[in-house]
Design a protein around this motif. Sequence first.
Motif, PDB file in Angstrom:
ATOM      1  N   PHE A  63       9.809  -2.745  -5.019  1.00 18.61           N
ATOM      2  CA  PHE A  63       8.552  -2.124  -4.631  1.00 18.61           C
ATOM      3  C   PHE A  63       8.118  -1.062  -5.631  1.00 18.61           C
ATOM      4  CE2 PHE A  63       7.496  -3.595  -0.339  1.00 18.61           C
ATOM      5  CZ  PHE A  63       8.626  -4.326  -0.033  1.00 18.61           C
ATOM      6  N   GLY A  64       6.802  -0.926  -5.766  1.00 16.22           N
ATOM      7  CA  GLY A  64       6.234   0.179  -6.520  1.00 16.22           C
ATOM      8  C   GLY A  64       6.248   1.448  -5.676  1.00 16.22           C
ATOM      9  N   PRO A  65       5.803   2.572  -6.229  1.00 16.28           N
ATOM     10  CA  PRO A  65       5.868   3.858  -5.528  1.00 16.28           C
ATOM     11  C   PRO A  65       4.830   4.010  -4.417  1.00 16.28           C
ATOM     12  CG  PRO A  65       4.842   4.128  -7.663  1.00 16.28           C
ATOM     13  CD  PRO A  65       5.318   2.724  -7.607  1.00 16.28           C
TER      14      PRO A  65
ATOM     15  N   LYS B 117      -1.643   7.136  -7.469  1.00 18.02           N
ATOM     16  CA  LYS B 117      -0.684   7.421  -6.411  1.00 18.02           C
ATOM     17  C   LYS B 117      -1.415   7.840  -5.139  1.00 18.02           C
ATOM     18  CE  LYS B 117       3.689   9.819  -5.603  1.00 18.02           C
ATOM     19  NZ  LYS B 117       4.344   8.638  -5.076  1.00 18.02           N
TER      20      LYS B 117
ATOM     21  N   LYS C 163       4.254   3.077   9.991  1.00 17.60           N
ATOM     22  CA  LYS C 163       5.255   2.624   9.020  1.00 17.60           C
ATOM     23  C   LYS C 163       5.449   1.108   9.007  1.00 17.60           C
ATOM     24  CE  LYS C 163       6.420   6.664   7.467  1.00 17.60           C
ATOM     25  NZ  LYS C 163       5.979   7.051   6.118  1.00 17.60           N
ATOM     26  N   PHE C 164       4.611   0.365   9.733  1.00 12.27           N
ATOM     27  CA  PHE C 164       4.797  -1.078   9.762  1.00 12.27           C
ATOM     28  C   PHE C 164       4.373  -1.681   8.429  1.00 12.27           C
ATOM     29  CE2 PHE C 164       5.928  -4.782  11.877  1.00 12.27           C
ATOM     30  CZ  PHE C 164       5.006  -5.773  11.635  1.00 12.27           C
ATOM     31  N   LEU C 165       5.264  -2.495   7.837  1.00 17.25           N
ATOM     32  CA  LEU C 165       5.029  -3.117   6.535  1.00 17.25           C
ATOM     33  C   LEU C 165       4.565  -4.551   6.725  1.00 17.25           C
ATOM     34  CD1 LEU C 165       8.046  -2.249   4.197  1.00 17.25           C
ATOM     35  CD2 LEU C 165       5.641  -2.150   3.553  1.00 17.25           C
TER      36      LEU C 165
ATOM     37  N   ILE D 205       2.761  -7.989   4.716  1.00  7.88           N
ATOM     38  CA  ILE D 205       2.297  -8.578   3.465  1.00  7.88           C
ATOM     39  C   ILE D 205       0.812  -8.920   3.568  1.00  7.88           C
ATOM     40  CG2 ILE D 205       2.901 -10.942   4.112  1.00  7.88           C
ATOM     41  CD1 ILE D 205       3.742 -11.236   1.070  1.00  7.88           C
TER      42      ILE D 205
ATOM     43  N   GLN E 187       1.214  -0.591   4.469  1.00  8.80           N
ATOM     44  CA  GLN E 187       2.052   0.132   5.427  1.00  8.80           C
ATOM     45  C   GLN E 187       1.172   1.088   6.205  1.00  8.80           C
ATOM     46  OE1 GLN E 187       5.347   2.777   4.087  1.00  8.80           O
ATOM     47  NE2 GLN E 187       6.578   1.734   5.621  1.00  8.80           N
TER      48      GLN E 187
ATOM     49  N   PHE F 232       1.593  -0.885  -1.017  1.00 13.39           N
ATOM     50  CA  PHE F 232       2.710  -1.081  -1.937  1.00 13.39           C
ATOM     51  C   PHE F 232       2.553  -2.405  -2.677  1.00 13.39           C
ATOM     52  CE2 PHE F 232       5.661   2.284  -1.112  1.00 13.39           C
ATOM     53  CZ  PHE F 232       5.457   2.656   0.211  1.00 13.39           C
TER      54      PHE F 232
ATOM     55  N   GLU G 228      -2.645 -13.655   3.562  1.00 13.57           N
ATOM     56  CA  GLU G 228      -2.579 -13.411   4.991  1.00 13.57           C
ATOM     57  C   GLU G 228      -3.976 -13.161   5.549  1.00 13.57           C
ATOM     58  OE1 GLU G 228       0.603 -13.178   7.187  1.00 13.57           O
ATOM     59  OE2 GLU G 228       0.478 -14.712   5.613  1.00 13.57           O
TER      60      GLU G 228
ATOM     61  N   TYR H  53       1.512  -5.206  -0.168  1.00 19.19           N
ATOM     62  CA  TYR H  53       1.831  -4.903   1.216  1.00 19.19           C
ATOM     63  C   TYR H  53       0.982  -3.724   1.671  1.00 19.19           C
ATOM     64  CZ  TYR H  53       6.155  -7.681   1.102  1.00 19.19           C
ATOM     65  OH  TYR H  53       7.067  -8.694   1.014  1.00 19.19           O
TER      66      TYR H  53
END
Lengths: 114, 113
Positions: A105-107, A9, A41-43, A45, A37, A90, A58, A35
């Motif tokens: 999504f995962g944590p 984590k 906070k921009f996500l 891929i 972030q 993520f 990408e 992904y």
Amino acid sequence: DTAVSQTPKYLVTQMGNDKSIKCEQNLGHDTMYWYKQDSKKFLKIMFSYNNKELIINETVPNRFSPKSPDKAHLNLHINSLELGDSAVYFCASSQDYQGGYEQYFGPGTRLTVT
Amino acid sequence: GENVEQHPSTLSVQEGDSAVIKCTYSDSASNYFPWYKQELGKRPQLIIDIRSNVGEKKDQRIAVTLNKTAKHFSLHITETQPEDSAVYFCATQFSGGYNKLIFGAGTRLAVHP
């Protein structure tokens, strides 16, 4: 009954080190994603795999190497870590690569490079 | 290239008010438009989605509208509650082939009691 899980984590490491993040999904999905972030906070891929095959790659430095041993697992290995790699990573999965399916999504894994 | 613009970047409302978040996209081939909610320190989770053959979709206090001609879609939250406070992301995707979700930059919604 966690759907998409990631380990670790939290990851704190020094520049130049190599680290891995692991992801597993128990939803029976065919497609998995990584992904990034950033601090704003921009996500975005990074990679996508469908049934263990890379389908989206990408513009990511080749220090990042994904690996999918089977369709339930997608790992991310990062070589020669840099300060700019600090972010939350993520993992996600969806039923199919065709699109129009919910991505679960995962944590997240918070990576801090010092 | 593909681009999704999301406005506003921050939104502050009083509990019970409505909130509207708008997105515009560039790829006219996009035909799937999901909205994700991300609470602080948590994972993004899908709250509602709409496909290009539908103009509006509603789920309790949440609704999404789509204008394909103008290439924009909006999220509407009515009767906001403090637990609606989160970052909301719009996204677009072309369904077919190996196509990725393109996310907007996010809107931080704060609902004040």
